[in-house]
Design a protein around this motif. Structure first.
Motif, PDB file in Angstrom:
ATOM      1  N   SER A  51       0.909  -1.196  -0.042  1.00 28.54           N
ATOM      2  CA  SER A  51      -0.009   0.050   0.049  1.00 28.54           C
ATOM      3  C   SER A  51       0.793   1.256   0.082  1.00 28.54           C
ATOM      4  O   SER A  51       0.665   2.215   0.801  1.00 28.54           O
ATOM      5  N   GLN A  78      -4.189  -0.755   2.228  1.00 32.63           N
ATOM      6  CA  GLN A  78      -5.203  -1.075   1.534  1.00 32.63           C
ATOM      7  C   GLN A  78      -4.605  -1.950   0.584  1.00 32.63           C
ATOM      8  O   GLN A  78      -3.423  -1.966   0.059  1.00 32.63           O
ATOM      9  N   ASP A  79      -5.447  -2.464  -0.419  1.00 30.82           N
ATOM     10  CA  ASP A  79      -5.088  -3.343  -1.617  1.00 30.82           C
ATOM     11  C   ASP A  79      -4.718  -2.397  -3.101  1.00 30.82           C
ATOM     12  O   ASP A  79      -4.916  -1.210  -2.867  1.00 30.82           O
ATOM     13  N   ASP A  80      -3.727  -3.093  -3.659  1.00 35.63           N
ATOM     14  CA  ASP A  80      -2.953  -2.244  -4.637  1.00 35.63           C
ATOM     15  C   ASP A  80      -4.074  -1.371  -5.770  1.00 35.63           C
ATOM     16  O   ASP A  80      -3.990  -0.431  -6.259  1.00 35.63           O
ATOM     17  N   ASP A  81      -5.207  -2.443  -5.980  1.00 38.78           N
ATOM     18  CA  ASP A  81      -6.382  -1.529  -6.801  1.00 38.78           C
ATOM     19  C   ASP A  81      -7.131  -0.617  -6.198  1.00 38.78           C
ATOM     20  O   ASP A  81      -8.163  -0.206  -6.844  1.00 38.78           O
ATOM     21  N   ALA A  82      -7.021  -0.460  -5.025  1.00 38.92           N
ATOM     22  CA  ALA A  82      -7.881   0.611  -4.273  1.00 38.92           C
ATOM     23  C   ALA A  82      -7.422   1.940  -4.627  1.00 38.92           C
ATOM     24  O   ALA A  82      -6.180   2.290  -4.754  1.00 38.92           O
ATOM     25  N   PRO A  83      -8.334   2.893  -5.024  1.00 43.39           N
ATOM     26  CA  PRO A  83      -8.020   4.146  -5.319  1.00 43.39           C
ATOM     27  C   PRO A  83      -7.236   5.030  -4.289  1.00 43.39           C
ATOM     28  O   PRO A  83      -7.552   4.687  -3.227  1.00 43.39           O
ATOM     29  N   SER A 129      -1.514   6.580  -7.685  1.00 46.11           N
ATOM     30  CA  SER A 129      -1.746   5.109  -7.894  1.00 46.11           C
ATOM     31  C   SER A 129      -1.124   4.325  -6.721  1.00 46.11           C
ATOM     32  O   SER A 129      -0.545   5.216  -5.790  1.00 46.11           O
ATOM     33  N   ARG A 130      -1.255   3.268  -6.547  1.00 45.55           N
ATOM     34  CA  ARG A 130      -1.080   2.540  -5.222  1.00 45.55           C
ATOM     35  C   ARG A 130      -0.244   1.224  -5.940  1.00 45.55           C
ATOM     36  O   ARG A 130      -0.704   0.769  -6.930  1.00 45.55           O
ATOM     37  N   PHE A 131       0.911   0.978  -5.078  1.00 51.13           N
ATOM     38  CA  PHE A 131       1.619  -0.219  -5.572  1.00 51.13           C
ATOM     39  C   PHE A 131       2.333  -0.966  -3.891  1.00 51.13           C
ATOM     40  O   PHE A 131       2.239  -0.289  -3.259  1.00 51.13           O
TER      41      PHE A 131
END
Length: 471
Positions: free
Chosen positions: A179, A226-231, A258-260
């Motif tokens: 996250s 949070q998950d990587d695909d969460a805004p 973005s999140r990674f």
């Protein structure tokens, strides 16, 4: 061969900076190259990379591309700041580029793609790799748009490399931090120094100025995973900044975010038969130090001339030196960036209180400063040499003035070996004279010294026969 099967000498999978430099080098050496890329033709500006270090600028300079990159903008920084008190002084580097250039990966890709296209690289966008078959000294890459065959294949297709998976090379490692947030923003009250790193209260942030009014923010907050695909929300970024720096610097809404998650992984091998890995397909690590894109570009510079030479008759054993030289470099970068990110993310109040002072004191010692700047910049990368070889063998060749008024790195733009201060007569190489010091040198196309010693034209000719092919 049917219309769906295309023939090349080298197939490069992945059109990021690593693949583009590799493909351009090969094409300029007269090698027939096809680049397969699963994305469309538009260059994405949604990338994590933003730092071009001194050694990479030297690599670009030796291809006549450094000035093209500077023309696209960016900010040259001679110092990096860690945790407020620790200063990394790049301005003391023994290089024409004693700084880091802060610029978007978009700009790097643009310069490299234009050069590769001009050299005749065959680009195939929207091609997804679904498998690789090897037989009879060649490799066939199967894609959703047809098959492509070449003598060699290089996977530069990132951490989820389809090439690496297709040839069964393991990619062990771990996720260091999850996250992590990434954003480009405008700031009303920017920090006094850039780039800057700080960590406190279970959070850390890296912030850097691109020189065009935008700031790149990389942030992490242990309390907000949070998950990587969460805004990513603006409030999340502001919170991380406030925890780490004590202020959000008057941050505006992000231009994009973005999140990674940050992994530390390295391929167990860089080669399987006639298939090679480079860049993130071979190694990935935290963004700390901004070394990822730079390491990949330098992988490509090491591999490109070797592939071209072997295709033109050099000893095939030359290709074994790619992993021998570059795997230890990838491992060292992985360790260094991992240490930085772990110190930054440490939740201990005691560690947080003393790390800046401790690092600042350590970096005032010349040997420590030299080691840190040499590693981060890539300037001090040295390749191993066999027992009995000259001590300079494997060193990076410093850019020096030549007797004809040009520079060594300008001579390297011909993508040939450069022989310095020797009586050797060979039309296949570039000969030049620098300020004499009693030592002849053979500088490889990647800017490293391949042979050194008292002038011995016969020994130099033997080295070139094994390593240069008909370049």
């Amino acid at each position: 061969m049917n219309e769906q099967q295309q023939q090349a000498e080298v197939i490069v999978v992945g059109a990021g900076p690593t693949g583009l430099l590799l493909a351009g080098d090969l094409a300029e050496a007269g090698v027939k190259v096809t680049v397969l890329e699963k994305r469309g033709a538009e260059i994405s500006n949604l990338s994590r990379a933003f730092a071009v270090h001194a050694r990479t600028l030297e690599v670009l300079d030796s291809r006549g591309l450094a000035d093209d990159l500077f023309a696209l903008g960016g900010r040259r920084l001679g110092e990096l700041f860690l945790f407020g008190r620790a200063k990394v002084k790049l301005s003391g580097l023994d290089s024409r580029f004693p700084y880091v250039l802060m610029t978007s990966q978009y700009n790097v890709e643009r310069v490299l793609r234009e050069r590769a296209a001009a050299a005749g690289v065959d680009f195939r966008f929207d091609h997804k790799v679904i498998g690789i078959d090897q037989a009879d000294g060649s490799a066939t890459v199967r894609t959703d748009k047809g098959d492509f065959t070449a003598t060699y294949v290089v996977g530069t297709d990132g951490v989820r490399s389809a090439v690496r998976q297709a040839v069964g090379i393991d990619y062990p490692g771990e996720a260091v931090l999850r996250s992590m947030m990434l954003a480009d923003v405008e700031l009303d009250e920017p920090p006094a120094e850039s780039p800057a790193v700080s960590g406190a209260n279970g959070a850390f942030c890296f912030i850097a100025d691109f020189g065009d009014g935008l700031w790149r923010v990389i942030g992490w907050n242990a309390a907000d995973q949070q998950d990587d695909d969460a805004p990513v929300s603006s409030d999340e970024i502001r919170t991380a900044l406030r925890l780490a720096f004590g202020t959000d610097f008057g941050m505006h809404e992000p231009n994009w975010s973005s999140r990674f998650h940050s992994d530390e992984r390295q391929a167990t091998a860089y080669r399987a038969g006639n298939v090679f890995l480079a860049g993130d397909a071979a190694h990935c690590h935290s963004p700390a130090g901004g070394m990822g894109m730079n390491t990949g570009i330098q992988d490509a510079a090491n591999l490109s001339w070797k592939l071209a030479a072997v295709l033109r008759g050099a000893d095939p054993a030359l290709l074994d030196t790619y992993a021998a030289e570059r795997h230890p470099v990838g491992e060292a970068v992985l360790r260094a960036s991992g240490r930085i990110i772990r110190v930054a993310a440490n939740k201990s109040r005691v560690v947080g209180a003393v790390r800046g002072a401790v690092l600042g004191t350590a970096l005032k010692l010349d040997p420590v400063q030299h080691k840190v700047t040499g590693l981060i910049s890539g300037i001090d990368v040295h390749y191993p040499h066999a027992h009995g070889e000259h001590r300079l063998t494997g060193d990076r060749a410093r850019d020096v003035d030549l007797a004809d008024g040009t520079r060594l790195y300008e001579a390297l733009r011909a993508r040939r070996f450069v022989v310095l201060d020797s009586a050797l007569e060979d039309s296949a190489v570039a000969r030049a004279t620098a300020e004499p010091d009693g030592t002849a040198r053979v500088v490889r196309p990647d800017g490293y010294i391949g042979w050194a010693g008292a002038d011995d034209p016969a020994a130099i000719a033997a080295y070139l026969e094994a390593h240069a092919g008909k370049l």
